[in-house]
Write an enzyme that holds these catalytic residues in place. Structure first.
Site, PDB file in Angstrom:
ATOM      1  N   ASN A  35      41.883  49.371  42.387  1.00 36.15           N
ATOM      2  CA  ASN A  35      41.329  48.015  42.467  1.00 36.15           C
ATOM      3  C   ASN A  35      42.122  47.109  43.398  1.00 36.15           C
ATOM      4  O   ASN A  35      41.577  46.151  43.941  1.00 36.15           O
ATOM      5  CB  ASN A  35      41.203  47.398  41.066  1.00 36.15           C
ATOM      6  CG  ASN A  35      40.082  48.047  40.269  1.00 36.15           C
ATOM      7  OD1 ASN A  35      39.268  48.783  40.817  1.00 36.15           O
ATOM      8  ND2 ASN A  35      40.051  47.792  38.969  1.00 36.15           N
ATOM      9  N   CYS A 128      29.104  49.440  37.778  1.00 36.91           N
ATOM     10  CA  CYS A 128      29.206  50.559  36.858  1.00 36.91           C
ATOM     11  C   CYS A 128      28.150  50.342  35.780  1.00 36.91           C
ATOM     12  O   CYS A 128      27.684  49.227  35.577  1.00 36.91           O
ATOM     13  CB  CYS A 128      30.591  50.559  36.235  1.00 36.91           C
ATOM     14  SG  CYS A 128      31.203  52.173  35.869  1.00 36.91           S
ATOM     15  N   ARG A 133      27.006  42.478  35.123  1.00 38.54           N
ATOM     16  CA  ARG A 133      27.896  42.155  36.235  1.00 38.54           C
ATOM     17  C   ARG A 133      27.359  41.059  37.171  1.00 38.54           C
ATOM     18  O   ARG A 133      27.046  41.325  38.343  1.00 38.54           O
ATOM     19  CB  ARG A 133      28.228  43.413  37.063  1.00 38.54           C
ATOM     20  CG  ARG A 133      28.448  44.692  36.299  1.00 38.54           C
ATOM     21  CD  ARG A 133      29.808  44.854  35.716  1.00 38.54           C
ATOM     22  NE  ARG A 133      30.957  44.763  36.551  1.00 38.54           N
ATOM     23  CZ  ARG A 133      31.661  45.773  36.993  1.00 38.54           C
ATOM     24  NH1 ARG A 133      31.279  46.988  36.745  1.00 38.54           N
ATOM     25  NH2 ARG A 133      32.763  45.572  37.685  1.00 38.54           N
ATOM     26  N   ARG A 411      35.734  58.696  41.660  1.00 42.32           N
ATOM     27  CA  ARG A 411      35.796  57.344  42.205  1.00 42.32           C
ATOM     28  C   ARG A 411      37.156  56.708  41.931  1.00 42.32           C
ATOM     29  O   ARG A 411      37.602  55.851  42.690  1.00 42.32           O
ATOM     30  CB  ARG A 411      34.737  56.451  41.531  1.00 42.32           C
ATOM     31  CG  ARG A 411      33.316  56.693  41.966  1.00 42.32           C
ATOM     32  CD  ARG A 411      32.389  55.681  41.301  1.00 42.32           C
ATOM     33  NE  ARG A 411      33.119  54.435  41.144  1.00 42.32           N
ATOM     34  CZ  ARG A 411      33.159  53.724  40.021  1.00 42.32           C
ATOM     35  NH1 ARG A 411      32.478  54.094  38.982  1.00 42.32           N
ATOM     36  NH2 ARG A 411      33.850  52.617  39.969  1.00 42.32           N
TER      37      ARG A 411
HETATM   38  C1  UD1 Z   1      37.170  44.115  38.031  1.00 41.51           C
HETATM   39  C2  UD1 Z   1      37.582  45.574  38.170  1.00 41.51           C
HETATM   40  C3  UD1 Z   1      37.109  46.380  36.967  1.00 41.51           C
HETATM   41  C4  UD1 Z   1      37.570  45.730  35.680  1.00 41.51           C
HETATM   42  C5  UD1 Z   1      37.189  44.255  35.634  1.00 41.51           C
HETATM   43  C6  UD1 Z   1      37.765  43.514  34.430  1.00 41.51           C
HETATM   44  C7  UD1 Z   1      37.572  45.888  40.565  1.00 41.51           C
HETATM   45  C8  UD1 Z   1      36.951  46.556  41.737  1.00 41.51           C
HETATM   46  N1  UD1 Z   1      36.994  46.111  39.385  1.00 41.51           N
HETATM   47  O1  UD1 Z   1      35.751  44.085  38.040  1.00 41.51           O
HETATM   48  O2  UD1 Z   1      37.668  47.687  37.066  1.00 41.51           O
HETATM   49  O3  UD1 Z   1      36.963  46.382  34.582  1.00 41.51           O
HETATM   50  O4  UD1 Z   1      37.673  43.576  36.807  1.00 41.51           O
HETATM   51  O5  UD1 Z   1      39.148  43.647  34.395  1.00 41.51           O
HETATM   52  O6  UD1 Z   1      38.579  45.210  40.686  1.00 41.51           O
HETATM   53  N2  UD1 Z   1      31.426  37.475  35.380  1.00 41.51           N
HETATM   54  C9  UD1 Z   1      30.517  36.432  35.420  1.00 41.51           C
HETATM   55  N3  UD1 Z   1      30.216  35.895  36.642  1.00 41.51           N
HETATM   56  C10 UD1 Z   1      30.774  36.334  37.800  1.00 41.51           C
HETATM   57  C11 UD1 Z   1      31.696  37.390  37.751  1.00 41.51           C
HETATM   58  C12 UD1 Z   1      32.009  37.944  36.525  1.00 41.51           C
HETATM   59  O7  UD1 Z   1      29.987  36.027  34.391  1.00 41.51           O
HETATM   60  O8  UD1 Z   1      30.442  35.799  38.863  1.00 41.51           O
HETATM   61  C13 UD1 Z   1      31.776  38.098  34.079  1.00 41.51           C
HETATM   62  C14 UD1 Z   1      31.366  39.589  34.019  1.00 41.51           C
HETATM   63  O9  UD1 Z   1      30.038  39.735  33.615  1.00 41.51           O
HETATM   64  C15 UD1 Z   1      32.320  40.127  32.997  1.00 41.51           C
HETATM   65  C16 UD1 Z   1      33.583  39.282  33.216  1.00 41.51           C
HETATM   66  O10 UD1 Z   1      33.174  38.147  33.967  1.00 41.51           O
HETATM   67  O11 UD1 Z   1      31.820  39.878  31.708  1.00 41.51           O
HETATM   68  C17 UD1 Z   1      34.672  40.004  33.944  1.00 41.51           C
HETATM   69  O12 UD1 Z   1      34.193  40.509  35.155  1.00 41.51           O
HETATM   70  P1  UD1 Z   1      35.112  40.559  36.450  1.00 41.51           P
HETATM   71  O13 UD1 Z   1      36.503  40.211  36.065  1.00 41.51           O
HETATM   72  O14 UD1 Z   1      34.464  39.766  37.509  1.00 41.51           O
HETATM   73  O15 UD1 Z   1      35.034  42.081  36.817  1.00 41.51           O
HETATM   74  P2  UD1 Z   1      34.997  42.706  38.280  1.00 41.51           P
HETATM   75  O16 UD1 Z   1      35.778  41.858  39.210  1.00 41.51           O
HETATM   76  O17 UD1 Z   1      33.615  43.039  38.641  1.00 41.51           O
END
Ligand code: UD1
Length: 456
Positions: A35, A128, A133, A411
Site C-alpha cells: 500500500n 476488493c 468503497r 496481488r
Molecule cells: C486502504 C488500503 C486497504 C485498507 C484500507 C483501510 C490501499 C491501496 N488500500 O484502502 O488495504 O484495507 O485502506 O485501512 O492503501 N470511505 C468513504 N468515502 C471515501 C473513502 C472512504 O466513506 O471517499 C470509507 C470506506 O467506505 C471505508 C472507510 O472509509 O468504510 C475506509 O476506507 P479507506 O481508508 O478509504 O480505504 P482505502 O484507502 O480504499
C-alpha cells in the site's frame, strides 16, 4: 512471458496445495509494503525528475500500477526490487478503464495529475469484494481545493476552476479517516497555493511513508501521523531516493500463522510499533512476543479466544481481520470479531465453517466458538486477505487443502508460498489445465462471481 488478461486466467488455473498440521520455524524476510509502494508510484507523477524507489515488492497490483504509469508516458526501470521512475514525458492525463479496473489505488493518481497538470480523467475505481468503497471524500476534498469535478459514464473528470490557475490551500475535515482520501488530498495540496489543513486525517504508516517521500522531494508537510496534517504548497517538487517501509500486513499474517500453529518464528525487517495493535492481541491470546530492533519474534503457545474490533491506525487493521479470524477458529473459548471499516469483509467466514469452524455471523460481527481442529478442503479465496486466511486455515487443518483464487493472493503477498516453504510448511503451487470455475468449487459462473472480484 505471461501478462495482462492471459495472466489472470493463468492464475485462476493455479492453486496452492497445503499439507495440513504444519509448523513454522525460522526467520522470514518481510517485503516492502504494497500500500505504500502503490501510493509512492502515484506521487512520482508530481515531479519531472527521477524518483528511485527501493524495496518495491513484486506483486501483480504493483505491475498494474506500473502499467498505468507507463500508459501516461512514464519511463520505468525495474531491477531487484528497485524502481527508477522518470515522469518527465507525461503526455496523457487520463487513465484508461482497462488498466484501472480492479486496482482501487489507481484512483489515488487523480490528486497528483490534477495539481500538476490542472486536469485529470480517472475512471471510478474498482475495489476488493469487501464493500461499496465510495470516493466522496476524495471528490469533496478536491473540490474544496478548487477543482471542478463531473462524473460522466463512470469517469471522474476533474479540472482546476477557470477563475484560478492552481489549486488553493484550504481547510478540509474528512467525515472518516480514509487512507485513500488523505493520500489523494496530500498529493493535491503539495503543489497548491498556500496552506491546506486536513482534519480527521488517516494516520496509517503508509501515509507517513508518503509524506516522508514528498518532503524529500521538497514538499512542506507537517504533523503527518497525527489527526491534523498541515501542508504548505510549494511551486515545484524534485527527484529523490526512497525506501518503501516494510509491509506490516504481510508481517502480521506470518505472525498470526505462527500463533495458529504454536510455532516460533522471527519476522524482519519490520517497524514494531506499526504492528503494536496486532502483537498486543497475539500476546492476549497466549503468544510470547519479543521485539529486538527491527524484528519481532513470536513463540506461539496455547491459543486463548480474544475479541477484536478493527479500527483505523493505530487500531487493529481491517486487513488482518480475516487471518486473525482463522486463528480464533481453534482458540480455547469464545471470541468476537467486529469489522468496523468495511461492510462486507466476512467472505472467509462461511469457508472456515465448511472446514469445521463454529462461527456465527451477524452482519459484521463474527461470534466464534473455538473448536479442537478443522479439516482440510478445496476452497477458493474471494479477496486478498480472505485468501491468506484460508491458507493459514489450510496449514492448521487436519488433512490436505487446495486453495484457489491465487489471483487475489498474488496481488498482495510477494513469494508467499516460497516464504512459507522456507519456514517449513509443506505447500506447493499446482498448475491446472482447467480453471477452478470448470472444476466447480462452489462458483456457479464466471459472470456471477468472478467479475465481482476486484482489487483493494
Ligand atoms: C486502504 C488500503 C486497504 C485498507 C484500507 C483501510 C490501499 C491501496 N488500500 O484502502 O488495504 O484495507 O485502506 O485501512 O492503501 N470511505 C468513504 N468515502 C471515501 C473513502 C472512504 O466513506 O471517499 C470509507 C470506506 O467506505 C471505508 C472507510 O472509509 O468504510 C475506509 O476506507 P479507506 O481508508 O478509504 O480505504 P482505502 O484507502 O480504499
Amino acid at each position: 512471458m505471461i501478462c495482462g488478461r492471459d495472466k489472470d486466467s493463468y492464475l485462476k488455473s493455479q492453486n496452492l496445495k497445503i499439507f495440513g498440521e504444519g509448523k513454522l520455524n525460522g526467520l522470514v524476510e518481510i517485503s516492502g509494503a504494497k500500500n505504500s509502494a502503490l501510493v509512492l508510484l502515484a506521487a512520482s507523477l508530481l515531479t519531472n525528475e527521477r524518483i528511485i524507489l527501493e524495496n518495491v515488492p513484486r506483486l501483480t497490483d504493483i505491475e498494474k500500477m506500473e502499467n498505468i504509469l507507463k500508459n501516461l508516458g512514464v519511463n520505468l526501470l525495474y531491477k531487484n526490487n528497485k524502481l527508477e521512475i522518470d515522469s518527465q514525458n507525461i503526455s496523457i492525463k487520463e487513465l484508461p478503464y482497462e488498466l484501472v479496473n480492479g486496482l482501487r489505488a489507481s484512483f489515488f493518481c487523480i490528486g497528483a495529475l490534477l495539481t500538476k497538470f490542472g486536469v485529470a480523467k480517472v475512471p471510478m475505481p474498482g475495489g476488493c469484494n469487501i464493500g461499496s468503497r465510495p470516493i466522496d471524500e476524495h471528490i469533496k476534498g478536491l473540490e474544496a481545493l478548487g477543482a471542478e469535478i463531473n462524473i460522466e459514464e463512470g469517469i471522474v473528470k476533474a479540472k482546476i476552476k477557470k477563475s484560478i490557475n492552481k489549486l488553493h490551500g484550504t481547510h478540509i475535515k474528512l467525515k472518516c479517516p480514509s487512507v485513500g482520501a488523505t493520500e489523494t488530498l496530500i498529493m493535491a495540496a503539495s503543489l497548491a497555493e498556500g496552506r491546506t489543513i486536513i482534519e480527521n486525517a488517516a494516520r496509517e504508516p503508509e501515509i507517513q511513508d508518503l509524506c516522508q517521500m514528498l518532503n524529500k522531494m521538497g514538499a512542506k508537510i507537517y504533523d503527518f501521523g497525527k489527526e491534523k496534517i498541515i501542508i504548505d504548497g510549494v511551486n515545484k517538487l524534485f527527484g529523490c531516493s526512497h525506501k518503501v517501509i516494510p509491509d506490516r500486513i504481510e508481517a502480521g499474517t506470518f505472525l498470526i500463522a505462527a500463533a495458529a500453529t504454536s510455532s516460533s518464528i522471527t519476522v524482519s525487517p519490520v517497524t514494531p510499533h506499526h504492528l503494536e495493535a496486532v502483537t498486543d492481541k497475539l500476546k492476549e491470546s497466549g503468544s510470547k512476543i519479543t521485539i529486538k530492533g527491527n524484528s519481532i519474534t513470536i513463540n506461539g503457545k496455547d491459543i486463548k479466544g480474544v475479541d477484536i474490533d478493527t479500527a483505523p491506525f493505530p487500531g487493529f487493521p481491517t486487513d488482518l481481520q480475516a487471518p486473525f479470524t482463522a486463528l480464533m477458529t481453534i482458540a480455547n473459548g469464545k471470541s468476537k470479531i467486529t469489522e468496523t471499516i468495511f461492510e462486507d469483509r466476512m467472505n472467509h467466514v462461511h469457508l472456515l465453517n465448511k472446514m469445521g469452524a463454529d462461527i456465527k455471523l451477524d452482519k459484521n460481527v463474527a461470534y466464534i466458538k473455538g473448536v479442537k481442529s478443522i479439516k482440510g478442503m478445496d476452497l477458493i479465496g474471494l479477496d486478498l486477505r480472505s485468501s491468506a486466511a484460508l491458507i493459514i486455515a489450510g496449514i492448521i487443518a487436519k488433512g490436505n487443502s487446495r486453495i484457489y483464487g491465487l489471483e487475489h493472493l498474488d496481488r498482495g503477498y510477494e513469494n508467499f508460498e516460497s516464504k512459507l516453504k522456507i519456514l517449513g510448511v509443506s505447500i506447493n503451487r499446482e498448475f491446472n489445465k482447467r480453471t477452478y470455475v470448470e472444476r466447480g468449487y462452489g462458483i456457479k459462473s464466471e459472470s456471477e462471481s468472478l467479475t465481482k472480484i476486484k482489487a483493494a
